[in-house]
Every structure is written in C-alpha cells, then in structure tokens.
Design an enzyme around this catalytic site. Structure first.
Site, PDB file in Angstrom:
ATOM      1  N   ASP A  96       0.800  -1.232   0.000  1.00 42.91           N
ATOM      2  CA  ASP A  96       0.000   0.000   0.000  1.00 42.91           C
ATOM      3  C   ASP A  96       0.830   1.278   0.000  1.00 42.91           C
ATOM      4  OD1 ASP A  96       1.090  -0.089   2.523  1.00 42.91           O
ATOM      5  OD2 ASP A  96      -0.765  -0.721   3.512  1.00 42.91           O
ATOM      6  N   GLU A 118      -0.898  -8.984  -0.976  1.00 42.15           N
ATOM      7  CA  GLU A 118      -1.370  -8.344   0.257  1.00 42.15           C
ATOM      8  C   GLU A 118      -2.548  -7.417  -0.063  1.00 42.15           C
ATOM      9  OE1 GLU A 118       1.496  -7.289   3.669  1.00 42.15           O
ATOM     10  OE2 GLU A 118       0.627  -5.345   3.172  1.00 42.15           O
ATOM     11  N   GLU A 132      -1.893   5.130   3.195  1.00 46.25           N
ATOM     12  CA  GLU A 132      -1.914   3.726   2.768  1.00 46.25           C
ATOM     13  C   GLU A 132      -3.331   3.197   2.505  1.00 46.25           C
ATOM     14  OE1 GLU A 132      -0.186   4.886   5.374  1.00 46.25           O
ATOM     15  OE2 GLU A 132       1.910   4.573   4.778  1.00 46.25           O
ATOM     16  N   HIS A 210       6.709   4.647  12.543  1.00 46.77           N
ATOM     17  CA  HIS A 210       6.977   5.556  11.425  1.00 46.77           C
ATOM     18  C   HIS A 210       5.741   6.137  10.772  1.00 46.77           C
ATOM     19  CE1 HIS A 210       5.596   2.824   8.252  1.00 46.77           C
ATOM     20  NE2 HIS A 210       6.042   1.861   9.024  1.00 46.77           N
ATOM     21  N   ARG A 212       2.783   8.169   9.226  1.00 48.33           N
ATOM     22  CA  ARG A 212       2.594   9.605   9.001  1.00 48.33           C
ATOM     23  C   ARG A 212       1.521  10.211   9.912  1.00 48.33           C
ATOM     24  NH1 ARG A 212       5.142   8.951   4.307  1.00 48.33           N
ATOM     25  NH2 ARG A 212       5.820  10.802   3.189  1.00 48.33           N
ATOM     26  N   HIS A 243      13.452   4.806  12.326  1.00 47.86           N
ATOM     27  CA  HIS A 243      13.195   4.976  10.889  1.00 47.86           C
ATOM     28  C   HIS A 243      13.888   6.249  10.391  1.00 47.86           C
ATOM     29  CE1 HIS A 243      10.877   5.501   7.174  1.00 47.86           C
ATOM     30  NE2 HIS A 243      10.356   4.300   7.356  1.00 47.86           N
TER      31      HIS A 243
HETATM   32  C1  UD1 Z   1       6.967   4.635   3.349  1.00 49.57           C
HETATM   33  C2  UD1 Z   1       5.534   4.301   2.917  1.00 49.57           C
HETATM   34  C3  UD1 Z   1       4.789   3.570   4.023  1.00 49.57           C
HETATM   35  C4  UD1 Z   1       5.571   2.365   4.492  1.00 49.57           C
HETATM   36  C5  UD1 Z   1       6.978   2.814   4.903  1.00 49.57           C
HETATM   37  C6  UD1 Z   1       7.816   1.642   5.293  1.00 49.57           C
HETATM   38  C7  UD1 Z   1       4.359   5.864   1.438  1.00 49.57           C
HETATM   39  C8  UD1 Z   1       3.616   7.118   1.311  1.00 49.57           C
HETATM   40  N1  UD1 Z   1       4.817   5.556   2.657  1.00 49.57           N
HETATM   41  O1  UD1 Z   1       6.898   5.593   4.401  1.00 49.57           O
HETATM   42  O2  UD1 Z   1       3.523   3.137   3.521  1.00 49.57           O
HETATM   43  O3  UD1 Z   1       4.910   1.784   5.574  1.00 49.57           O
HETATM   44  O4  UD1 Z   1       7.611   3.465   3.792  1.00 49.57           O
HETATM   45  O5  UD1 Z   1       8.981   2.068   5.971  1.00 49.57           O
HETATM   46  O6  UD1 Z   1       4.546   5.161   0.469  1.00 49.57           O
HETATM   47  N2  UD1 Z   1      14.445   7.983   4.083  1.00 49.57           N
HETATM   48  C9  UD1 Z   1      15.818   7.859   3.972  1.00 49.57           C
HETATM   49  N3  UD1 Z   1      16.329   6.637   3.623  1.00 49.57           N
HETATM   50  C10 UD1 Z   1      15.557   5.543   3.413  1.00 49.57           C
HETATM   51  C11 UD1 Z   1      14.170   5.672   3.558  1.00 49.57           C
HETATM   52  C12 UD1 Z   1      13.629   6.902   3.874  1.00 49.57           C
HETATM   53  O7  UD1 Z   1      16.552   8.801   4.177  1.00 49.57           O
HETATM   54  O8  UD1 Z   1      16.096   4.469   3.103  1.00 49.57           O
HETATM   55  C13 UD1 Z   1      13.872   9.317   4.430  1.00 49.57           C
HETATM   56  C14 UD1 Z   1      13.960  10.302   3.250  1.00 49.57           C
HETATM   57  O9  UD1 Z   1      14.197  11.589   3.737  1.00 49.57           O
HETATM   58  C15 UD1 Z   1      12.552  10.212   2.650  1.00 49.57           C
HETATM   59  C16 UD1 Z   1      11.719  10.040   3.906  1.00 49.57           C
HETATM   60  O10 UD1 Z   1      12.487   9.169   4.747  1.00 49.57           O
HETATM   61  O11 UD1 Z   1      12.189  11.353   1.905  1.00 49.57           O
HETATM   62  C17 UD1 Z   1      10.325   9.493   3.712  1.00 49.57           C
HETATM   63  O12 UD1 Z   1      10.328   8.315   2.918  1.00 49.57           O
HETATM   64  P1  UD1 Z   1       8.924   7.830   2.253  1.00 49.57           P
HETATM   65  O13 UD1 Z   1       9.136   6.559   1.520  1.00 49.57           O
HETATM   66  O14 UD1 Z   1       8.301   8.950   1.477  1.00 49.57           O
HETATM   67  O15 UD1 Z   1       7.990   7.597   3.490  1.00 49.57           O
HETATM   68  P2  UD1 Z   1       8.095   6.589   4.700  1.00 49.57           P
HETATM   69  O16 UD1 Z   1       7.703   7.348   5.905  1.00 49.57           O
HETATM   70  O17 UD1 Z   1       9.401   5.904   4.666  1.00 49.57           O
HETATM   71  N1  UDP Z   2      12.578  -4.121   9.748  1.00 44.80           N
HETATM   72  C1  UDP Z   2      13.945  -4.251   9.484  1.00 44.80           C
HETATM   73  N2  UDP Z   2      14.827  -3.480  10.200  1.00 44.80           N
HETATM   74  C2  UDP Z   2      14.422  -2.584  11.135  1.00 44.80           C
HETATM   75  C3  UDP Z   2      13.020  -2.444  11.373  1.00 44.80           C
HETATM   76  C4  UDP Z   2      12.129  -3.224  10.662  1.00 44.80           C
HETATM   77  O1  UDP Z   2      14.359  -5.059   8.656  1.00 44.80           O
HETATM   78  O2  UDP Z   2      15.280  -1.925  11.742  1.00 44.80           O
HETATM   79  C5  UDP Z   2      11.641  -4.946   8.970  1.00 44.80           C
HETATM   80  C6  UDP Z   2      10.570  -5.660   9.760  1.00 44.80           C
HETATM   81  O3  UDP Z   2      10.992  -6.934  10.175  1.00 44.80           O
HETATM   82  C7  UDP Z   2       9.414  -5.730   8.769  1.00 44.80           C
HETATM   83  C8  UDP Z   2       9.598  -4.512   7.893  1.00 44.80           C
HETATM   84  O4  UDP Z   2      10.928  -4.058   8.127  1.00 44.80           O
HETATM   85  O5  UDP Z   2       9.502  -6.873   7.920  1.00 44.80           O
HETATM   86  C9  UDP Z   2       8.604  -3.459   8.260  1.00 44.80           C
HETATM   87  O6  UDP Z   2       8.928  -2.268   7.647  1.00 44.80           O
HETATM   88  P1  UDP Z   2       8.283  -0.889   8.075  1.00 44.80           P
HETATM   89  O7  UDP Z   2       7.924  -0.926   9.513  1.00 44.80           O
HETATM   90  O8  UDP Z   2       9.233   0.147   7.599  1.00 44.80           O
HETATM   91  O9  UDP Z   2       6.990  -0.802   7.157  1.00 44.80           O
HETATM   92  P2  UDP Z   2       5.487  -1.348   7.298  1.00 44.80           P
HETATM   93  O10 UDP Z   2       5.510  -2.810   7.495  1.00 44.80           O
HETATM   94  O11 UDP Z   2       4.838  -0.610   8.423  1.00 44.80           O
HETATM   95  O12 UDP Z   2       4.867  -0.941   5.990  1.00 44.80           O
END
Ligand code: UD1
Ligand code: UDP
Length: 375
Positions: A96, A118, A132, A210, A212, A243
C-alpha cells in the site's frame, strides 16, 4: 510470460523477494524483470543486500524529505516509460505504498494486467493509515488478480464487489521471508557483534514506529511512554531502531537521545532485526510487517495506533491497540511483561498470517490460474 515486479520500500522488498525467488525457478518459461523505484534508498538496499537481489532497473528516485505529490508524479512518469519499454504481461505489486499504487496506475495506463499481493487490507478510515488506506483501495480498483493474505482481507474485497474468481487467499509472503531468515540465523552469527550494547540483566522491549498520521504530538506521547517505562522500572531496556524519515528520526532523538536504558540505533538489516525480535520480551510498534512477524516468532505486540487493517492478531489474542496514550502504553507494557498469560509457543500457534507457502501459491495462480488456498 514476462512479469515485471515493482517495489520501492523496505517492507515491499521483504515481502516480494520470496515471490521473485519463486518466479525465477520457472525460467525460461517465465521471464522475471525486477524494477526498484528506490522510494527508499538505504533501507531498501539493506534488504537487497541480505537477499543478494540485483534489480534489472533502479529508478533511484528517493529525495530527502520527499512529499507525496512529487514522489507520485515522478514514479508515475518514470515507470510508464519503463513499462512501455519492457512490455510485460503482468506488473506485480505489493502492499500500500506510493510505489504500489503508482506502479498499478502506470500499468493501467499502459494496458498491462496488474497482480496485487497483500490485497484487501482495510481499516475503512481514509486517513488512518494515511495515505496507505487510499493507496490500497485504489490499487485494488485497478488490479486484475488479487492475493489477499487471509479470509478477512478476501471478504473486504468481496464486499467491494470484486469478482470472486479473481481473488486467491495465499497467506502473507512475509512469513515466507521470515522462515528463510530464521534458517539463516541458525547458521550465521556475525550479526551478533552489533548487539554488544544490550544489557544482559534487563528485559528487552523492541520498538519501531513511522506512521505519518502519528507525526507530531502522537509520536511525542509514544516517546514519553517509553521514557516512563525505562525510567520507572529497573529491569527493562528499550531498543529502538529509528526509521530514517526525518519526521521520525529528529523528534525521537530529541526526546529520547539522553535517556538511560533506551538504545536508539540505526535501522537494522532484516537478518539482525529478526534476531532482535526473537530475543525480545515485548514488541511495541505501528508497523504492518512487524505486527505480522511478531506472533510468528511467539512475541506479543502492542500496536501504537487507533486502527489496524490487521485485526486477525487482535482476534487471536496476541496483539492489542494502545494508540498513542502515554499511560496506556506504559500500563499495558507492565502488564504483559509481568503477567503474560500466553507462552511463546501458544502465541506462535495462534499466529494467523501465513504458513510460509504464500509465494508458491501466488506463482501457481499466475501460471495455471489455480492453487490450494491458505485456510
Ligand atoms: C513509506 C511508505 C509507508 C511504508 C513505509 C515503510 C508511502 C507514502 N509511505 O513511508 O507506507 O509503511 O515506507 O517504511 O509510500 N528515508 C531515507 N532513507 C531511506 C528511507 C527513507 O533517508 O532508506 C527518508 C527520506 O528523507 C525520505 C523520507 O524518509 O524522503 C520518507 O520516505 P517515504 O518513503 O516517502 O515515506 P516513509 O515514511 O518511509
Ligand atoms: N525491519 C527491518 N529493520 C528494522 C526495522 C524493521 O528489517 O530496523 C523490517 C521488519 O521486520 C518488517 C519490515 O521491516 O519486515 C517493516 O517495515 P516498516 O515498519 O518500515 O513498514 P510497514 O511494514 O509498516 O509498511
């Protein structure tokens, strides 16, 4: 058959890699093309490295502090071009995220069929989780083949009028990934070196967060609860891989950075994180994936949200919603740590999310149009 698998974030990678591995077993009958949008960068690369996956296409789109509209527009533009070039029979998406929805939309614009893994998770509240809930509803509207993990998610799709013949209950592929990693944990042990900071005489509460919709005061209240738990109890430590989203990283470090017995760490690779889950006494999270993994590992979960699209864990009695209420998080943690009525084996037995066969079911349906569903 050519299948284009598209993903962008850590959880999509963890849940799609077992499907990619399964698809590749059917080469040359099936040509599997892997594209990452790299909506995440470091957290995605950690997963690709652990499973030794080399994408065929890396759009490398992550921007620091990216916003939803520009991320959506950029992915859509880049992916539409790629799909036209690759000309797949199927585009396969998971979950999602913005990558999930945008890849489905790009496939639709190119008139390519979409399979959604999923599928069917719903809270019924369009702002929780945000964005999501809408991402998965819109993806479901475009999808040709739906792979809900459980009967609950299948029923959500049927209530929306989705054709039952296009819906297959498979279990969640996260259990397939978890089982692979659990086997490796027994064989490898170099990952243990990074855990020398763990205080051996204290119980472990593992935390992730994490979402939003929690940014701001909710996230602050969750942090204050952790501070209270670690400050008031001399037998507990909190371990929190934070995160990388700056809206999480910065407030969490500001509130908890100096707290004793709270260990804030960089996100862990999946192998190390599964190990940490396996030695934890309690998990507090708002993560979807962690809610599914914890019961498979015999761990009870407190969910720091007001809604969940994964009610199965709550109905099974292995998880509960505690919102962002400081007092409730602290009291529920104390109750579970001092008096959990379920043993790890009992929690594992009640685990509702999958049996480790989801990926093979998905590939079977793609190839033959049928499978024995997950019950
Ligand atoms: C995203 C997804 C969320 C998912 C989550 C898993 C959307 C809108 N959100 O949220 O559904 O549950 O990922 O973790 O699709 N960043 C880094 N390095 C990384 C990852 C993120 O620096 O490897 C920082 C960057 O500044 C980036 C920000 O996090 O712009 C937000 O990343 P984004 O993918 O937009 O949203 P998440 O909160 O990670
Ligand atoms: N996870 C990981 N390292 C971490 C925290 C989480 O590998 O430090 C894994 C966790 O086991 C799970 C996935 O990341 O499989 C979940 O990711 P996240 O919480 O970012 O996203 P969500 O599942 O909420 O979309």
């Amino acid at each position: 058959m050519r299948v284009l698998v598209v993903f962008g974030t850590r959880p999509e990678a963890i849940k799609l890699i077992p499907v990619i591995q399964e698809l590749k077993k059917h080469a040359p009958k099936v040509e599997t093309v892997v594209c990452v949008t790299s909506q995440h960068r470091e957290m995605l690369d950690q997963v690709l490295d652990i499973f030794s996956i080399k994408p065929d296409h890396d759009l490398d789109l992550m921007q620091k502090n990216q916003d939803l509209a520009s991320l959506t527009a950029t992915i859509l533009d880049n992916l539409t071009g790629l799909i036209r070039k690759v000309q797949p029979d199927w585009v396969l998406v998971q979950g999602d995220t913005t990558t999930t929805f945008t890849a489905a939309l790009a496939a639709y614009y190119c008139k390519v069929k979409v399979a959604h893994i999923e599928a069917g998770l719903r809270t019924g509240n369009k702002y929780s989780p945000f964005p999501e809930e809408i991402n998965r509803c819109l993806t479901g509207r475009i999808t040709d083949l739906h792979f809900p993990p459980t009967g609950v998610s299948r029923d959500n799709l049927l209530k929306e009028g989705i054709d039952p013949d296009s819906v297959w209950v498979t279990g969640n592929t996260v259990v397939d990934a978890l089982q692979q990693i659990a086997n490796r944990l027994a064989e490898e042990n170099t990952y243990k070196k990074q855990f020398e900071f763990i205080e051996p005489d204290r119980k472990i509460i593992l935390v992730t967060g994490h979402r939003r919709e929690s940014f701001g005061s909710n996230l602050e209240n969750i942090c204050l609860a952790l501070k209270k738990i670690a400050g008031e109890n001399n037998s507990i430590q909190v371990i929190y891989p934070v995160h990388l989203n700056p809206s999480v990283w910065e407030p969490v470090h500001k509130i908890l950075g100096e707290s004793k017995h709270i260990h804030l760490i960089y996100p862990l690779d999946y192998l190390a994180f599964v190990y940490l889950m396996s030695i934890s006494d309690l998990i507090i999270t708002d993560s979807g994936g962690v809610q599914e993994e914890a019961p498979s590992l015999g761990k009870y979960v407190l969910i720091t949200r007001n809604t969940t699209e994964r009610p199965e864990g709550i109905e099974a009695g292995v998880a509960e919603l505690v919102g962002a209420d400081t007092g409730l998080i602290a009291s529920a943690s104390k109750r579970i740590l001092n008096n959990n009525t379920l043993t790890p084996d009992e929690i594992r037995d009640k685990s509702p999310y999958g049996d480790g066969q989801a990926s093979s079911r998905i590939v079977e349906v793609l190839l033959s149009g049928r499978c024995n569903e997950f019950m």
